[in-house]
Design a protein around this motif. Structure first.
Motif, PDB file in Angstrom:
ATOM      1  N   ALA A 198       0.843  -1.197   0.000  1.00  0.00           N
ATOM      2  CA  ALA A 198       0.000   0.000   0.000  1.00  0.00           C
ATOM      3  C   ALA A 198       0.875   1.242   0.000  1.00  0.00           C
ATOM      4  O   ALA A 198       0.617   2.203   0.722  1.00  0.00           O
ATOM      5  CB  ALA A 198      -0.927  -0.013   1.217  1.00  0.00           C
ATOM      6  N   SER A 199       1.910   1.205  -0.815  1.00  0.00           N
ATOM      7  CA  SER A 199       2.911   2.277  -0.826  1.00  0.00           C
ATOM      8  C   SER A 199       2.764   3.207  -2.017  1.00  0.00           C
ATOM      9  O   SER A 199       3.718   3.843  -2.443  1.00  0.00           O
ATOM     10  CB  SER A 199       4.316   1.671  -0.809  1.00  0.00           C
ATOM     11  OG  SER A 199       4.478   0.749  -1.864  1.00  0.00           O
ATOM     12  N   ASN A 200       1.570   3.298  -2.576  1.00  0.00           N
ATOM     13  CA  ASN A 200       1.265   4.178  -3.702  1.00  0.00           C
ATOM     14  C   ASN A 200       2.102   3.790  -4.918  1.00  0.00           C
ATOM     15  O   ASN A 200       2.592   2.670  -5.017  1.00  0.00           O
ATOM     16  CB  ASN A 200       1.445   5.646  -3.316  1.00  0.00           C
ATOM     17  CG  ASN A 200       0.594   6.575  -4.180  1.00  0.00           C
ATOM     18  OD1 ASN A 200       0.940   6.895  -5.299  1.00  0.00           O
ATOM     19  ND2 ASN A 200      -0.538   6.991  -3.634  1.00  0.00           N
ATOM     20  N   GLY A 201       2.227   4.728  -5.872  1.00  0.00           N
ATOM     21  CA  GLY A 201       2.861   4.417  -7.137  1.00  0.00           C
ATOM     22  C   GLY A 201       4.287   4.915  -7.222  1.00  0.00           C
ATOM     23  O   GLY A 201       5.031   4.885  -6.249  1.00  0.00           O
ATOM     24  N   TYR A 202       4.667   5.447  -8.412  1.00  0.00           N
ATOM     25  CA  TYR A 202       6.064   5.792  -8.643  1.00  0.00           C
ATOM     26  C   TYR A 202       6.254   7.267  -8.959  1.00  0.00           C
ATOM     27  O   TYR A 202       7.276   7.682  -9.511  1.00  0.00           O
ATOM     28  CB  TYR A 202       6.639   4.937  -9.775  1.00  0.00           C
ATOM     29  CG  TYR A 202       5.962   5.124 -11.123  1.00  0.00           C
ATOM     30  CD1 TYR A 202       6.367   6.140 -11.978  1.00  0.00           C
ATOM     31  CD2 TYR A 202       4.941   4.287 -11.531  1.00  0.00           C
ATOM     32  CE1 TYR A 202       5.760   6.325 -13.209  1.00  0.00           C
ATOM     33  CE2 TYR A 202       4.324   4.449 -12.757  1.00  0.00           C
ATOM     34  CZ  TYR A 202       4.742   5.474 -13.597  1.00  0.00           C
ATOM     35  OH  TYR A 202       4.128   5.652 -14.807  1.00  0.00           O
ATOM     36  N   GLY A 203       5.295   8.111  -8.564  1.00  0.00           N
ATOM     37  CA  GLY A 203       5.391   9.532  -8.901  1.00  0.00           C
ATOM     38  C   GLY A 203       6.618  10.217  -8.353  1.00  0.00           C
ATOM     39  O   GLY A 203       7.071  11.235  -8.901  1.00  0.00           O
ATOM     40  N   GLY A 204       7.201   9.704  -7.272  1.00  0.00           N
ATOM     41  CA  GLY A 204       8.395  10.293  -6.693  1.00  0.00           C
ATOM     42  C   GLY A 204       9.686   9.731  -7.243  1.00  0.00           C
ATOM     43  O   GLY A 204      10.769  10.104  -6.764  1.00  0.00           O
ATOM     44  N   ASN A 205       9.598   8.860  -8.236  1.00  0.00           N
ATOM     45  CA  ASN A 205      10.777   8.254  -8.846  1.00  0.00           C
ATOM     46  C   ASN A 205      10.986   8.896 -10.221  1.00  0.00           C
ATOM     47  O   ASN A 205      10.311   8.548 -11.192  1.00  0.00           O
ATOM     48  CB  ASN A 205      10.583   6.742  -8.973  1.00  0.00           C
ATOM     49  CG  ASN A 205      11.811   6.024  -9.479  1.00  0.00           C
ATOM     50  OD1 ASN A 205      12.507   6.502 -10.359  1.00  0.00           O
ATOM     51  ND2 ASN A 205      12.070   4.834  -8.926  1.00  0.00           N
ATOM     52  N   LYS A 206      11.921   9.832 -10.292  1.00  0.00           N
ATOM     53  CA  LYS A 206      12.109  10.596 -11.523  1.00  0.00           C
ATOM     54  C   LYS A 206      12.421   9.708 -12.718  1.00  0.00           C
ATOM     55  O   LYS A 206      11.952   9.960 -13.837  1.00  0.00           O
ATOM     56  CB  LYS A 206      13.238  11.614 -11.325  1.00  0.00           C
ATOM     57  CG  LYS A 206      12.855  12.826 -10.513  1.00  0.00           C
ATOM     58  CD  LYS A 206      11.941  13.746 -11.301  1.00  0.00           C
ATOM     59  CE  LYS A 206      11.725  15.073 -10.597  1.00  0.00           C
ATOM     60  NZ  LYS A 206      10.798  15.947 -11.374  1.00  0.00           N
ATOM     61  N   ALA A 207      13.198   8.658 -12.494  1.00  0.00           N
ATOM     62  CA  ALA A 207      13.580   7.790 -13.606  1.00  0.00           C
ATOM     63  C   ALA A 207      12.361   7.043 -14.150  1.00  0.00           C
ATOM     64  O   ALA A 207      12.188   6.931 -15.375  1.00  0.00           O
ATOM     65  CB  ALA A 207      14.646   6.797 -13.150  1.00  0.00           C
ATOM     66  N   LEU A 208      11.507   6.547 -13.265  1.00  0.00           N
ATOM     67  CA  LEU A 208      10.317   5.833 -13.718  1.00  0.00           C
ATOM     68  C   LEU A 208       9.323   6.786 -14.375  1.00  0.00           C
ATOM     69  O   LEU A 208       8.665   6.434 -15.367  1.00  0.00           O
ATOM     70  CB  LEU A 208       9.663   5.094 -12.552  1.00  0.00           C
ATOM     71  CG  LEU A 208      10.410   3.873 -12.016  1.00  0.00           C
ATOM     72  CD1 LEU A 208       9.658   3.264 -10.837  1.00  0.00           C
ATOM     73  CD2 LEU A 208      10.606   2.831 -13.114  1.00  0.00           C
ATOM     74  N   VAL A 209       9.198   7.993 -13.833  1.00  0.00           N
ATOM     75  CA  VAL A 209       8.314   8.982 -14.454  1.00  0.00           C
ATOM     76  C   VAL A 209       8.793   9.302 -15.859  1.00  0.00           C
ATOM     77  O   VAL A 209       8.003   9.337 -16.817  1.00  0.00           O
ATOM     78  CB  VAL A 209       8.225  10.257 -13.593  1.00  0.00           C
ATOM     79  CG1 VAL A 209       7.514  11.375 -14.355  1.00  0.00           C
ATOM     80  CG2 VAL A 209       7.491   9.974 -12.288  1.00  0.00           C
ATOM     81  N   ARG A 210      10.083   9.524 -16.002  1.00  0.00           N
ATOM     82  CA  ARG A 210      10.618   9.853 -17.333  1.00  0.00           C
ATOM     83  C   ARG A 210      10.442   8.685 -18.303  1.00  0.00           C
ATOM     84  O   ARG A 210      10.213   8.889 -19.497  1.00  0.00           O
ATOM     85  CB  ARG A 210      12.101  10.234 -17.214  1.00  0.00           C
ATOM     86  CG  ARG A 210      12.666  10.904 -18.452  1.00  0.00           C
ATOM     87  CD  ARG A 210      14.044  11.492 -18.185  1.00  0.00           C
ATOM     88  NE  ARG A 210      14.017  12.559 -17.198  1.00  0.00           N
ATOM     89  CZ  ARG A 210      13.678  13.822 -17.477  1.00  0.00           C
ATOM     90  NH1 ARG A 210      13.340  14.159 -18.714  1.00  0.00           N
ATOM     91  NH2 ARG A 210      13.685  14.734 -16.533  1.00  0.00           N
ATOM     92  N   ARG A 211      10.504   7.461 -17.792  1.00  0.00           N
ATOM     93  CA  ARG A 211      10.344   6.290 -18.654  1.00  0.00           C
ATOM     94  C   ARG A 211       8.892   6.099 -19.093  1.00  0.00           C
ATOM     95  O   ARG A 211       8.623   5.844 -20.265  1.00  0.00           O
ATOM     96  CB  ARG A 211      10.811   5.037 -17.913  1.00  0.00           C
ATOM     97  CG  ARG A 211      10.699   3.754 -18.764  1.00  0.00           C
ATOM     98  CD  ARG A 211      10.959   2.515 -17.915  1.00  0.00           C
ATOM     99  NE  ARG A 211      12.193   2.640 -17.144  1.00  0.00           N
ATOM    100  CZ  ARG A 211      12.528   1.816 -16.164  1.00  0.00           C
ATOM    101  NH1 ARG A 211      11.724   0.807 -15.835  1.00  0.00           N
ATOM    102  NH2 ARG A 211      13.653   1.972 -15.512  1.00  0.00           N
TER     103      ARG A 211
END
Length: 457
Positions: free
Chosen positions: A191-204
């Motif tokens: 229940a740790s939400n998504g990947y909005g705080g991960n710049k690399a995953l957002v850019r991908r």
């Protein structure tokens, strides 16, 4: 039983707390892992509104609504590109979940009235009195305390241990002093939400938002997604997310989209409209960011503002001076730094469209609301990324599924950790989809995980 993510806010957001309440009610021993000292997460940054159809709150106000109608709205917004079985599951479960939280756990939900959110065919948003996610979090934390649920704060999960069959056996948890402890579990809810705080995953996955303001919790780094994929879980719709086209800038305060639904408009630095503001606030983030300087200006009047003042965030924006006023278009333009002639012309054009004397080139129907009238209000805003909507594939019981569709032995997910109901892109986000899946899949995950844990004893 636990919920957390490396570098992520753990289980103590809306999804994790609801899951913990459901699991405890089902008879399981529960521990919630939370990275920070004070649980908040993306829930606390939201308006805290949960959409649900067929509730007693609606009936008390004479609102006719049902889950099938709700599901049709969700599917229409995502153009039928989300999993219809999950859409049906969450829209059917929402009313029961809202009433359960209210009646069994003291969350003071009430129906939000005065305006209908874009894409919804009925009044179905349920919020706490101040209409803030922080207030909703406080209510859920109080409910967890009354239920005796153990929440370990400052507990950052760094490693997930699983056997060759993909059965999770425990987690390594790091404390602020660098010490590490291992916690075993019979079942695990992510229940740790998504990947909005991960710049690399957002850019991908969503490159159009790579440089946008991120309005979610920075700890949402995609750990649930990465852990699940490492165990062979399927992941879908990773290009989906909730954006928002109205965050006061530079104040960083969410400004309710009720201003637009009630008849407000957005203009750019040239004083001109640039889009159909009624398509939805999520996809409007892209439109706003495409304007000069990545900013726009909400323009509205006292009638529109009457729908906004029920939101504490709007009152905060007023208190911090984000809201400018003008007795005339020229005065408002001066207050906002806009060209007066252009803003006056834009307001004249929208008045003509509201009177049915002209058609909007962007396709918006202005005839449903009165023209804007002085004194005018305005706020300088920007677009932002709130949270991602794609994630691990789950079934209606919130079990995480492998790529071949079979469930992993004891892993569950909800909220932003799971594939949501917005389809593959930003345009599919319907207002409230985030908390809809946090609450409904959270409850399903807690109940399912508890039953599995009790069977394993």
């Amino acid at each position: 039983w636990g919920a957390a993510g490396r570098g992520a806010r753990g289980g103590a957001g809306a999804c994790g707390l609801v899951a913990a309440l459901a699991a405890t009610e089902a008879g399981a021993d529960v521990v919630v892992l939370e990275r920070d000292a004070l649980p908040a997460g993306s829930t606390a940054l939201s308006s805290g509104l949960v959409p649900a159809a067929g509730t007693r709150f609606q009936r008390a106000k004479g609102i006719a609504d049902d889950p099938a109608r709700f599901a049709a709205d969700v599917l229409a917004k995502n153009k039928h590109r989300a999993d219809p079985s999950i859409v049906a599951a969450v829209t059917s479960a929402a009313a029961g979940a809202v009433e359960w939280l209210a009646d069994s756990h003291g969350v003071p939900f009430e129906l939000v009235e005065g305006f209908t959110y874009p894409g919804h065919s009925a009044l179905r948003m349920h919020g706490t009195p101040r209409r803030t996610g922080r207030e909703l979090m406080d209510c859920l934390l109080a409910a967890a305390a009354r239920a005796g649920i153990e929440i370990l704060t400052r507990a950052r999960a760094t490693v997930l241990y699983a056997d060759d069959e993909g059965r999770v056996r425990g987690l390594a948890v790091e404390r602020p002093d660098g010490s590490v402890e291992t916690i075993g579990c019979a079942t695990l809810v992510l229940a740790s939400n998504g990947y909005g705080g991960n710049k690399a995953l957002v850019r991908r996955h969503i490159p159009e938002m790579a440089d946008a303001l991120y309005f979610g919790h920075p700890g949402n780094e995609g750990d649930a997604l990465l852990w699940g994929e490492a165990l062979g879980a399927g992941a879908r719709d990773l290009g989906a997310y909730q954006g928002h086209g109205s965050v006061a800038h530079p104040h960083g305060i969410l400004v309710t989209w009720a201003l637009m639904t009630e008849g407000g408009i957005q203009v750019n630095a040239a004083g001109r409209r640039f889009s159909n503001e009624h398509r939805g606030y999520s996809e409007q983030a892209i439109e706003v960011l495409a304007q000069p300087g990545g900013v726009a200006f909400d323009i509205y009047d006292a009638r529109c503002e009457a729908a906004a003042v029920q939101f504490e965030d709007y009152l905060l924006a007023q208190a911090q001076g984000a809201v400018k006023t003008g007795e005339t278009a020229e005065e408002l333009a001066a207050a906002l730094g806009l060209p007066a002639a252009a803003l006056a012309a834009t307001l004249a054009e929208t008045e003509a469209m509201a009177r049915g004397e002209a058609r909007d080139p962007f396709g918006r129907d202005f005839t449903g609301k009165p023209p804007l009238r002085p004194p005018y209000r305005g706020i300088r805003v920007t677009g932002a990324l709130f949270h991602t909507q794609g994630g691990l594939v789950v079934d209606a019981d919130a079990r995480v599924l492998r790529a071949d569709g079979t469930p992993l032995p004891n892993l569950f997910a909800g909220g932003g950790a799971a594939r949501g109901v917005s389809g593959p892109t930003v345009e599919g986000y319907l207002s409230g989809n985030g908390l809809l899946t946090a609450v409904t899949l959270g409850r399903a995950a807690g109940t399912s995980a508890a039953r599995a844990a009790l069977r394993a004893r």
